[in-house]
Scaffold this motif. Structure first.
Motif: not given
Length: 318
Positions: A99-103
């Motif tokens: 997962c990305t931080r934005k997600e």
């Protein structure tokens, strides 16, 4: 002999709140005969500032704080963290997260989270069942690793805060133990370092009470026992009730030092914050002699930048 650590992070200059914690830790250690290790926690790569480690050591010495071993750094030997990750992977306690931080931030908008240090992870990449993995799995590039967290609250007794309960699953969820850059997280590194350095007495700010529950869980998974004993000091806050920061003015020790404020004036202010009463000057040795754990206020301290202790040139007063 019990052992403690002074553990500055070279992500910025030491401020008055840091100095209070380090002085209290040092004084308690000298009173109780604990062995003190100076450990520079330098794993937070992007935030580490050039020269901050040397400045932290210099400021501690200027205040009159000493130690019995160190300074030691974390980046100088990453093998112990890798060994811990391999054990956790082999037990099925951790899993890869892409997962990305934005997600994670987007998920946090619709899910409760209660820890200011880390967004709550919604469990997107969590396997249904624990899955043991070989050491080679840790070499996959661009993958972070998270610890499976059980549901429900955990508890421990702190020497200052008393009995403390915390629900890791509800506040941070499955938390990071290794970053996508291949470095151990703060939580894992602290547990591994404290174990290999035989640290069994930990003094720090009470903003880390929640972290203690995560670290105790990691200790259990890694078979580290008995757990250390903890002393969490109430924070020093700005007049707005928020954690001491740049918005409250320059609270760096180096700032006051450059203005001619004597170390004894700063220590006298910290002594007041530790419940030892008002005075104009106090040396570190005198502070250690007077320090009383029972006198520590159980509520946060409010920093007033106009205090006479910190007036420019106050080294010549009193």
């Amino acid at each position: 002999m019990h052992r403690t650590r002074l553990a500055p992070s070279p992500t910025g200059a030491l401020h008055l709140g840091n100095a209070r914690t380090f002085l209290a830790n040092w004084a308690l250690a000298r009173q109780q005969g604990w062995h003190i290790i100076l450990r520079i926690e330098d794993l937070d790569g992007p935030r580490v500032k050039a020269g901050a480690s040397d400045e932290a050591v210099d400021v501690l010495r200027w205040l009159g704080i000493d130690w019995d071993a160190g300074p030691v750094t974390q980046r100088s030997d990453l093998a112990p963290y890798r060994a811990a990750l391999e054990r956790l992977a082999g037990q099925g306690d951790i899993y890869p997260c892409r997962c990305t931080r934005k997600e994670i931030e987007a998920a946090a908008l619709s899910a409760p989270h209660g820890d200011e240090h880390e967004l709550r992870y919604p469990g997107t990449c969590r396997p249904v069942e624990p899955t043991p993995l070989p050491p080679a799995a840790l070499d996959e590039p661009g993958v972070a690793w998270r610890l499976r967290v059980p549901d429900g609250a955990t508890a421990f007794v702190d020497h200052i805060a008393g009995a403390h309960r915390h629900d890791i699953a509800a506040t941070t969820g499955d938390f990071l133990v290794a970053t996508k850059e291949g470095l151990p997280s703060y939580q894992l590194a602290v547990v591994v370092d404290d174990a290999r350095q035989a640290i069994d007495r930990i003094v720090r700010g009470d903003d880390l009470l929640g972290s203690t529950h995560r670290q105790l869980l990691l200790q259990q998974r890694l078979g580290i026992e008995p757990p250390p004993e903890y002393y969490h000091l109430p924070l020093v806050l700005g007049e707005d009730g928020r954690r001491l920061a740049k918005r409250h003015g320059d609270s760096r020790i180096s700032h006051y030092r450059a203005q001619g404020v004597a170390a004894e004036r700063i220590i006298a202010l910290i002594a007041e914050w530790c419940g030892l009463g008002e005075r104009e000057k106090l040396s570190a040795k005198e502070f250690a002699g007077e320090f009383d754990l029972a006198a520590i206020p159980r509520t946060p301290i409010t920093f007033n930048p106009a205090t006479p202790h910190l007036a420019p040139g106050s080294s010549n007063r009193g």
